[in-house]
Write an enzyme that holds these catalytic residues in place. Structure first.
Site, mmCIF file in Angstrom:
data_model
loop_
_atom_site.group_PDB
_atom_site.id
_atom_site.type_symbol
_atom_site.label_atom_id
_atom_site.label_comp_id
_atom_site.label_asym_id
_atom_site.label_seq_id
_atom_site.Cartn_x
_atom_site.Cartn_y
_atom_site.Cartn_z
ATOM 1 N N ASP A 43 -2.577 6.385 -3.201
ATOM 2 C CA ASP A 43 -1.290 5.934 -2.880
ATOM 3 C C ASP A 43 -0.775 4.811 -3.695
ATOM 4 O O ASP A 43 -1.519 4.484 -4.852
ATOM 5 C CB ASP A 43 -1.703 5.297 -1.304
ATOM 6 C CG ASP A 43 -2.792 4.158 -1.396
ATOM 7 O OD1 ASP A 43 -3.433 3.996 -2.122
ATOM 8 O OD2 ASP A 43 -2.442 3.367 -0.409
ATOM 9 N N LYS A 95 -11.446 0.450 0.188
ATOM 10 C CA LYS A 95 -11.563 2.002 0.093
ATOM 11 C C LYS A 95 -11.094 2.071 -1.224
ATOM 12 O O LYS A 95 -10.447 1.317 -1.829
ATOM 13 C CB LYS A 95 -10.797 2.604 1.125
ATOM 14 C CG LYS A 95 -9.360 2.200 1.577
ATOM 15 C CD LYS A 95 -8.726 2.598 2.604
ATOM 16 C CE LYS A 95 -7.238 2.475 2.821
ATOM 17 N NZ LYS A 95 -6.909 1.345 3.485
ATOM 18 N N ASP A 103 -1.187 1.473 -3.785
ATOM 19 C CA ASP A 103 -2.357 0.473 -4.447
ATOM 20 C C ASP A 103 -3.636 0.968 -4.837
ATOM 21 O O ASP A 103 -4.523 0.323 -5.123
ATOM 22 C CB ASP A 103 -2.433 -0.782 -3.651
ATOM 23 C CG ASP A 103 -3.165 -0.085 -2.219
ATOM 24 O OD1 ASP A 103 -2.725 0.738 -1.671
ATOM 25 O OD2 ASP A 103 -3.793 -1.165 -1.418
ATOM 26 N N SER A 129 0.830 -1.013 -0.064
ATOM 27 C CA SER A 129 -0.102 -0.019 0.010
ATOM 28 C C SER A 129 0.972 1.364 -0.007
ATOM 29 O O SER A 129 1.494 1.636 -0.755
ATOM 30 C CB SER A 129 -1.004 -0.109 1.294
ATOM 31 O OG SER A 129 -1.818 0.837 1.222
ATOM 32 N N HIS A 130 0.666 2.089 0.959
ATOM 33 C CA HIS A 130 1.476 3.524 1.105
ATOM 34 C C HIS A 130 2.677 3.327 1.505
ATOM 35 O O HIS A 130 3.456 4.180 1.574
ATOM 36 C CB HIS A 130 0.710 4.430 2.159
ATOM 37 C CG HIS A 130 0.663 3.692 3.411
ATOM 38 N ND1 HIS A 130 -0.196 2.869 3.704
ATOM 39 C CD2 HIS A 130 1.349 4.086 4.559
ATOM 40 C CE1 HIS A 130 -0.115 2.499 4.776
ATOM 41 N NE2 HIS A 130 0.899 3.205 5.581
ATOM 42 N N ASP A 148 -6.101 2.719 -3.171
ATOM 43 C CA ASP A 148 -7.110 2.791 -2.339
ATOM 44 C C ASP A 148 -7.509 3.887 -1.470
ATOM 45 O O ASP A 148 -8.309 4.129 -0.822
ATOM 46 C CB ASP A 148 -7.466 1.312 -1.441
ATOM 47 C CG ASP A 148 -6.282 1.292 -0.453
ATOM 48 O OD1 ASP A 148 -5.366 1.965 -0.584
ATOM 49 O OD2 ASP A 148 -6.232 0.248 0.210
ATOM 50 N N ARG A 149 -6.393 4.841 -1.086
ATOM 51 C CA ARG A 149 -6.302 6.053 -0.636
ATOM 52 C C ARG A 149 -6.544 7.340 -1.518
ATOM 53 O O ARG A 149 -6.080 7.167 -2.819
ATOM 54 C CB ARG A 149 -4.920 6.205 0.248
ATOM 55 C CG ARG A 149 -4.977 5.122 1.457
ATOM 56 C CD ARG A 149 -3.458 5.603 2.242
ATOM 57 N NE ARG A 149 -3.449 4.554 3.325
ATOM 58 C CZ ARG A 149 -2.817 4.853 4.263
ATOM 59 N NH1 ARG A 149 -2.240 6.016 4.577
ATOM 60 N NH2 ARG A 149 -2.789 3.890 5.118
HETATM 61 C C1 VG1 Z 1 -2.938 2.259 8.274
HETATM 62 C C2 VG1 Z 1 -4.201 3.375 8.568
HETATM 63 C C3 VG1 Z 1 -5.503 2.621 8.568
HETATM 64 C C4 VG1 Z 1 -5.515 1.925 7.166
HETATM 65 C C5 VG1 Z 1 -4.281 0.932 6.837
HETATM 66 C C6 VG1 Z 1 -4.403 0.262 5.587
HETATM 67 O O1 VG1 Z 1 -3.083 1.202 9.509
HETATM 68 O O2 VG1 Z 1 -4.017 3.911 9.930
HETATM 69 O O3 VG1 Z 1 -6.437 3.343 8.592
HETATM 70 O O4 VG1 Z 1 -6.711 1.154 6.750
HETATM 71 O O5 VG1 Z 1 -3.186 1.612 7.269
HETATM 72 O O6 VG1 Z 1 -4.060 1.325 4.654
HETATM 73 P P1 VG1 Z 1 -2.149 1.392 10.908
HETATM 74 O O7 VG1 Z 1 -2.527 0.048 11.367
HETATM 75 O O8 VG1 Z 1 -0.553 1.662 10.202
HETATM 76 O O9 VG1 Z 1 -2.557 2.599 11.512
HETATM 77 V V1 VG1 Z 1 -3.684 0.894 3.258
HETATM 78 O O10 VG1 Z 1 -3.909 2.100 1.983
HETATM 79 O O11 VG1 Z 1 -1.844 1.129 3.811
HETATM 80 O O12 VG1 Z 1 -3.825 -0.422 2.749
HETATM 81 CO CO CO Z 2 -3.502 1.631 0.073
#
Ligand code: VG1
Ligand code: CO
Length: 542
Positions: free
Chosen positions: A276, A375, A278, A112-113, A280-281
């Site tokens: 981001d 998302k 992937d 992801s990010h 989804d953000r």
């Molecule tokens: C973070 C965010 C959470 C989100 C998750 C996955 O998790 O706070 O809101 O759902 O990333 O997003 P954490 O446990 O690091 O706070 V993504 O776009 O990285 O799949």
């Molecule tokens: Co993501």
């Protein structure tokens, strides 16, 4: 052709907030990926005769991982695997394909990010037949399977060519290589008023979308340029790169600073957005104004009926606990059910499936609806364009009007990254132990009203999830939340979330860090954070 390989359990394969995330070098170790994939198969009762969707965000090691997974799926008797061309699928597109084809689940290759590349991170996430991230009951079963694993099955065959659309057989398994964009773009067109948005853009409205060298480039080109008529120059960093150009594909004012700089200029475009790794953000920014994700969710809830796909209104809404209560104010005004869930999209799945929520969102820049079970970054972008096309107002005016109507929740998140795990755990454990006695204590200008360790009882299946963050409210109308991240790959990341409510009409135009100064101070007084973590301040402020 099927070969059975002997293996041993690998101890750390416990999925976190969103799948299993590790440094790329960990995933590249012999048997590491294979062990986890076989644990998925074993944890879900095998994949014999099942249909899966497979794709990823294009980061380094995605291609190799896709080949490994295809062979393992075929060796274990999957009926069909639908895979994005070149192994690419955004997370929302993967969720859509699972639902569109009635697949039994899917695997998304992404961290992801988190940054990518040989020195970055990699990740594997399993989604279930509803298209959403596996709930904890499933990820627990996968983890338990990983603890007793002794062998895995694969095929002794050459790699497949994933660069050509069409169907090939791998042993008895159909491998269908699909266009990663087409079905998703059609879904967006079915939900939003593309004619109104195209007319807005044709009338001179200027936008800028930053794909951050990650997966959304091709999606943005098809939707924003080809279907909505924006010029190609509206896109930035729109070619997916295995290392995301060395950047950090997290759409917030810190990591998308180039876009922020563009949008804060006097001659800025009318609308800016980013997504981001992937896809989804989302980040939404107007000329001279950044829209906090919690506010964006509230604005979308208040205006969704302007989009054809939501014209009949919303069944209900949901937000993660650390997100601000801006959404709750819209829900109260409109008589909507409003649910508060733990962090992580998997907790929205049951509410969406049961028709108890139409819109969901998280403060971390995730927004989405019941059109899929993830998302969805571009969905939020097109939703905003639809709202602007119908309201014919600037982003700044939309926000000002929203705050006048509902009041404003000033909001900020402070992240302390890569801190010593013991120090972070100790801070949370000690504060947790004091929660029962905190009410009535005064810290700086604020007096504690309530203090709890957040638990969630899912109203649909009754499952209870505990220890999801420490939530402290103050009598003065402010709130403080502390929790540890479940997506990092080194040390611990402590997230501190703060908000305070101003009903208006005065005081709606302040700088969030100043508006929250009392909460920031109370947090340090309450926890002794700076001393305990050995830090002067947060690494990232959003
Ligand atoms: C973070 C965010 C959470 C989100 C998750 C996955 O998790 O706070 O809101 O759902 O990333 O997003 P954490 O446990 O690091 O706070 V993504 O776009 O990285 O799949
Ligand atoms: Co993501």
């Amino acid at each position: 052709m099927i070969v059975t390989k002997t293996t041993r359990p690998i101890a750390d394969q416990k999925p976190g907030t969103s799948g299993l995330r590790k440094t790329t070098s960990v995933f590249q170790q012999p048997r590491y990926l294979e062990n986890f994939v076989q644990s998925i198969w074993n944890g879900i009762g095998g994949i014999q005769g099942k249909t899966l969707v497979l794709g990823g965000d294009g980061r380094y090691f995605c291609q190799e991982a896709a080949q490994i997974i295809l062979k393992m799926a075929a060796a274990s008797g999957a009926r069909k695997v639908i895979v994005g061309e070149s192994g690419l699928l955004s997370t929302p597109a993967a969720s859509h394909l699972i639902r569109l084809h009635g697949a039994d689940g899917g695997i998304i290759l992404s961290a992801s990010h988190n940054p990518g590349g040989i020195d970055g991170d990699f990740g594997v996430k399993f989604n279930t037949a509803n298209g959403g991230p596996a709930p904890e009951s499933v990820t627990d079963a996968i983890f338990r399977a990983s603890e007793t694993l002794s062998e895995y099955q694969t095929l002794n065959t050459p790699d497949l060519d994933l660069g050509a659309l069409g169907t090939v057989m791998l042993a008895q398994t159909e491998i269908v290589v699909v266009d990663p964009v087409a079905d998703y773009a059609a879904l967006m067109e079915s939900l939003f008023d593309f004619d109104a948005i195209a007319a807005l853009i044709a009338g001179g409205f200027r936008l800028c979308f930053d794909a951050m060298h990650a997966v959304t480039g091709p999606y943005a080109r098809e939707i924003l340029v080809r279907r909505l008529g924006a010029p190609e120059t509206a896109l930035r960093n729109a070619t997916p790169l295995p290392d995301f150009g060395g950047g950090h594909p997290d759409p917030n004012p810190v990591w998308a600073h180039d876009l922020m700089e563009t949008m804060m200029r006097a001659d800025a475009p009318d609308f800016g957005a980013a997504s981001d790794g992937d896809g989804d953000r989302n980040m939404i920014v107007g000329r001279g104004i950044y829209v906090t994700p919690s506010d964006s969710l509230a604005v979308i809830a208040a205006n969704a009926q302007l989009a054809p796909g939501y014209a009949d209104g919303l069944a209900g809404v949901a937000r993660s606990m650390p997100s601000s209560a801006a959404l709750d104010r819209v829900a109260a005004a409109r008589g909507l059910e409003c649910h508060v869930t733990p962090t992580g999209w998997k907790f929205f799945g049951n509410l969406l499936d049961a028709g108890r929520a139409t819109l969901c969102g998280e403060e971390s820049a995730g927004t989405g609806s019941d059109h899929i079970r993830e998302k969805d970054g571009l969905w939020a972008v097109v939703m905003w364009l639809n709202i602007l096309a119908r309201r014919r107002m600037s982003v700044a005016d939309v926000m000002a009007a929203h705050w006048r109507e509902f009041g404003r929740n000033y909001y900020s998140r402070h992240d302390y990254e890569n801190v010593a795990t013991d120090a972070a755990n100790g801070l949370i454990t000690d504060l947790r132990a004091r929660l029962d006695k905190l009410a009535g204590e005064t810290h700086g200008a604020l007096t504690v009203a309530t203090a709890e360790d957040f638990s969630y009882a899912d109203p649909v299946d009754g499952s209870v999830t505990r220890n999801q963050g420490l939530q402290i409210t103050f009598a003065e109308g402010a709130r403080l939340v502390l929790r540890l991240s479940g997506t990092g790959t080194s040390g611990a990341t402590l997230r501190v979330y703060m908000d305070c409510f101003v009903p208006g009409p005065e005081g709606l135009d302040r700088d969030p860090q100043q508006a929250l100064a009392d909460v920031i101070l109370a947090c340090d007084r309450l926890t002794g954070m700076k001393d305990r973590l050995g830090r002067d301040g947060p690494d990232v402020v959003t």
